[in-house]
Write an enzyme that holds these catalytic residues in place. Structure first.
Site, short mmCIF file in Angstrom:
data_model
loop_
_atom_site.label_atom_id
_atom_site.label_comp_id
_atom_site.label_asym_id
_atom_site.label_seq_id
_atom_site.Cartn_x
_atom_site.Cartn_y
_atom_site.Cartn_z
CB THR A 95 -1.05 0.10 0.98
OG1 THR A 95 -0.07 0.16 2.44
CG2 THR A 95 -1.78 -1.27 1.38
N GLY A 96 0.37 2.26 -0.59
CA GLY A 96 1.17 3.58 -0.64
C GLY A 96 2.32 3.36 -1.39
CB SER A 97 3.67 0.77 -3.35
OG SER A 97 2.43 0.29 -4.20
CB THR A 98 2.93 5.81 -6.16
OG1 THR A 98 2.33 6.72 -5.13
CG2 THR A 98 1.65 5.00 -6.65
N GLY A 102 8.73 6.78 -2.50
CA GLY A 102 9.41 6.64 -1.00
C GLY A 102 9.63 5.07 -0.69
CB ILE A 103 9.51 3.50 2.65
CG1 ILE A 103 10.67 4.34 3.36
CG2 ILE A 103 9.67 2.00 3.17
CD1 ILE A 103 10.37 4.35 4.75
N GLY A 104 7.28 2.86 0.01
CA GLY A 104 6.53 1.98 -0.42
C GLY A 104 7.11 1.53 -1.80
CB SER A 135 8.00 5.45 12.66
OG SER A 135 8.79 6.57 12.78
CE1 TYR A 189 3.89 9.43 10.74
CE2 TYR A 189 5.60 9.80 12.38
CZ TYR A 189 5.11 9.10 11.21
OH TYR A 189 6.09 8.27 10.49
#
Length: 263
Positions: free
Chosen positions: A13-16, A18-20, A141, A154
């Protein structure tokens, strides 16, 4: 060590970016079929193109949708009813004073950073258990343990991710399914890199100097005294998803450069 995930399907998920994105590429390198996710179709397509430029044989499937909502998660699950590997990476962050953070902002962070992973794990874990193999990774994190005073809302979500991962590992005991959290520290991804580049141009200092100064000012307990690269964090995620990590579960795997000052 050769990690081979041929025949395994991974949802990141959220892989467009950075880390993803790094995790999606790393899993594709190892032969997994990877579902690449972002909110916008054009971002998903651009990310798939970027991965294939480095990994021409990558087996990638795009899914555009907002996983910070129950409906978005439901749509993903309908499109991809099962997977072998789930990397719950999607998340948002940003500084905001506690006394100025309203209820809706707390709930927004919780929905995106925590509930997206809860909903997807709830949907996919039973199938993994039936097949007697599966890997789930929650992105925590170092702030899960070092709650930042300027981002309490956060830090709370990252502590929650670590807690959920540990509890799920116990819930899946004996099934062949592992659940872990990965804890990055300061990492050269997305807006962080942009910030360092702007500061470098403004001050005339090199990018590395700016990055190292930022870490030592904001995370003085860092042992490597620099930000991690996306690849360094992605390597830990890929390992946690591998066959070789079969005895690693319920763990908080640190890629924080030694920021967390504890044994």
């Amino acid at each position: 060590m050769k990690i081979d995930l041929t025949g395994k399907k991974a949802v990141v998920t959220g892989s467009t970016k950075g880390i993803g994105l790094g995790a999606a590429k790393g899993l594709a390198v190892c032969g997994a079929t990877v579902v690449v996710n972002g909110r916008k179709q054009e971002d998903v397509e651009a990310s798939i193109k970027a991965i294939r430029s480095e990994v021409p044989a990558a087996d990638l499937i795009g899914f555009a949708g907002d996983l910070g909502t129950a409906e978005g998660c439901r749509t993903l699950i309908e499109a991809h009813p099962s997977c072998d590997i789930l990397v719950n990476n999607v998340g948002i962050f940003g500084p905001e004073d506690f006394f100025e953070t309203e209820d809706d902002q707390w709930m927004r962070f919780f929905e995106i950073n925590v509930m997206s992973g809860v909903r997807l794990a709830r949907a996919y874990l039973k199938g993994m258990a039936d097949r007697k193999w599966g890997r789930v990774v929650f992105l925590g994190s170092e702030t899960a343990f070092n709650i930042p005073a300027d981002m309490i809302h956060y830090g709370m979500t990252k502590t929650a991710c670590v807690s959920v991962a540990r509890g799920l590992a116990k819930r899946m005991a004996g099934t062949g399914v592992t659940v872990n959290s990965v804890l990055p520290g300061p990492t050269l991804s997305g807006s962080v890199t942009d910030m360092f580049e702007e500061e470098s141009e403004k001050t005339g200092k090199s990018f590395d100097e700016v990055a190292e100064e930022f870490v030592m000012e904001n995370r003085p307990s860092s042992i490597i005294r620099r930000p991690a690269t996306v690849e360094e964090v992605a390597n830990m995620i890929v390992y946690a998803c591998s066959m070789q990590a079969s005895a690693t579960t319920g763990a908080s795997l640190r890629v924080d450069g030694g920021v967390i000052d504890s044994l």
